[in-house]
Design a protein around this motif. Structure first.
Motif, short mmCIF file in Angstrom:
data_model
loop_
_atom_site.label_atom_id
_atom_site.label_comp_id
_atom_site.label_asym_id
_atom_site.label_seq_id
_atom_site.Cartn_x
_atom_site.Cartn_y
_atom_site.Cartn_z
N MET A 1 -26.17 11.26 -24.54
CA MET A 1 -26.97 12.42 -24.88
C MET A 1 -28.45 12.08 -24.73
SD MET A 1 -26.62 15.10 -28.05
CE MET A 1 -26.50 13.95 -29.36
N LEU A 2 -28.79 10.85 -24.96
CA LEU A 2 -30.19 10.44 -24.85
C LEU A 2 -30.69 10.55 -23.42
CD1 LEU A 2 -32.58 9.19 -26.42
CD2 LEU A 2 -31.71 6.96 -25.77
N TRP A 3 -29.88 10.05 -22.46
CA TRP A 3 -30.28 10.12 -21.06
C TRP A 3 -30.34 11.55 -20.55
CZ3 TRP A 3 -32.51 6.29 -18.70
CH2 TRP A 3 -32.29 5.00 -19.15
N PHE A 4 -29.37 12.36 -20.96
CA PHE A 4 -29.33 13.75 -20.53
C PHE A 4 -30.53 14.52 -21.08
CE2 PHE A 4 -27.61 18.13 -20.72
CZ PHE A 4 -27.44 18.30 -19.36
N GLY A 5 -30.86 14.28 -22.34
CA GLY A 5 -32.02 14.93 -22.94
C GLY A 5 -33.31 14.51 -22.27
N GLY A 6 -33.42 13.23 -21.97
CA GLY A 6 -34.61 12.74 -21.28
C GLY A 6 -34.75 13.32 -19.88
N ALA A 7 -33.62 13.41 -19.18
CA ALA A 7 -33.65 13.99 -17.84
C ALA A 7 -34.01 15.47 -17.88
CB ALA A 7 -32.29 13.79 -17.17
N LEU A 8 -33.47 16.21 -18.85
CA LEU A 8 -33.82 17.62 -18.99
C LEU A 8 -35.30 17.80 -19.31
CD1 LEU A 8 -30.98 19.45 -20.95
CD2 LEU A 8 -31.84 19.98 -18.70
N LEU A 9 -35.80 16.99 -20.22
CA LEU A 9 -37.21 17.07 -20.59
C LEU A 9 -38.11 16.77 -19.39
CD1 LEU A 9 -39.24 17.44 -22.92
CD2 LEU A 9 -39.09 15.00 -23.30
N PHE A 10 -37.84 15.69 -18.70
CA PHE A 10 -38.65 15.30 -17.55
C PHE A 10 -38.55 16.33 -16.43
CE2 PHE A 10 -39.21 13.05 -13.51
CZ PHE A 10 -40.49 12.56 -13.69
N GLY A 11 -37.33 16.74 -16.10
CA GLY A 11 -37.14 17.71 -15.03
C GLY A 11 -37.74 19.07 -15.36
N GLY A 12 -37.64 19.48 -16.61
CA GLY A 12 -38.21 20.75 -17.02
C GLY A 12 -39.71 20.78 -16.93
N VAL A 13 -40.34 19.71 -17.40
CA VAL A 13 -41.80 19.62 -17.32
C VAL A 13 -42.24 19.57 -15.85
CG1 VAL A 13 -43.78 18.11 -17.80
CG2 VAL A 13 -42.11 18.59 -19.59
N LEU A 14 -41.51 18.82 -15.04
CA LEU A 14 -41.85 18.72 -13.63
C LEU A 14 -41.71 20.07 -12.92
CD1 LEU A 14 -42.63 16.55 -11.55
CD2 LEU A 14 -40.21 16.38 -11.01
N LEU A 15 -40.63 20.79 -13.19
CA LEU A 15 -40.41 22.10 -12.58
C LEU A 15 -41.47 23.11 -13.00
CD1 LEU A 15 -38.60 23.99 -10.87
CD2 LEU A 15 -37.33 24.45 -12.97
N ALA A 16 -41.77 23.15 -14.29
CA ALA A 16 -42.78 24.10 -14.77
C ALA A 16 -44.16 23.76 -14.22
CB ALA A 16 -42.81 24.10 -16.30
N ALA A 17 -44.50 22.50 -14.15
CA ALA A 17 -45.81 22.09 -13.62
C ALA A 17 -45.90 22.42 -12.13
CB ALA A 17 -46.03 20.61 -13.84
N ARG A 18 -44.85 22.18 -11.39
CA ARG A 18 -44.85 22.48 -9.94
C ARG A 18 -44.97 23.98 -9.70
NH1 ARG A 18 -45.22 23.80 -5.33
NH2 ARG A 18 -44.03 23.08 -3.55
N ALA A 19 -44.24 24.78 -10.45
CA ALA A 19 -44.30 26.24 -10.28
C ALA A 19 -45.67 26.78 -10.68
CB ALA A 19 -43.21 26.90 -11.10
N THR A 20 -46.25 26.23 -11.74
CA THR A 20 -47.59 26.66 -12.16
C THR A 20 -48.63 26.30 -11.11
OG1 THR A 20 -46.98 26.36 -14.46
CG2 THR A 20 -49.31 26.47 -13.99
N TRP A 21 -48.53 25.10 -10.56
CA TRP A 21 -49.46 24.67 -9.53
C TRP A 21 -49.34 25.56 -8.29
CZ3 TRP A 21 -48.25 22.51 -4.68
CH2 TRP A 21 -49.34 22.03 -3.97
N ALA A 22 -48.11 25.87 -7.88
CA ALA A 22 -47.91 26.72 -6.70
C ALA A 22 -48.41 28.14 -6.95
CB ALA A 22 -46.44 26.73 -6.31
#
Length: 57
Positions: A1-22
């Motif tokens: 659960m720790l790895w999955f949570g970390g991956a969701l957190l990192f991927g979510g921040v990355l996706l939101a930042a990329r979409a905001t930048w675009a």
């Protein structure tokens, strides 16, 4: 659960930042609001999973 949570957190921040930048750049059309919402939601659920994993350890 720790790895999955970390991956969701990192991927979510990355996706939101990329979409905001675009969206701010203005040269790309699309559903940036939806991508930002999905990224933010993933980041929140990732943080919740990390919190649960930390409290159960």
């Amino acid at each position: 659960m720790l790895w999955f949570g970390g991956a969701l957190l990192f991927g979510g921040v990355l996706l939101a930042a990329r979409a905001t930048w675009a969206a701010r750049r203005g040269c790309v059309t699309g559903t940036h609001g939806l991508l930002i919402a999905v990224g933010a939601g993933s980041a929140v659920w990732g943080a919740v999973l990390l919190g649960l994993a930390a409290s159960s350890s």
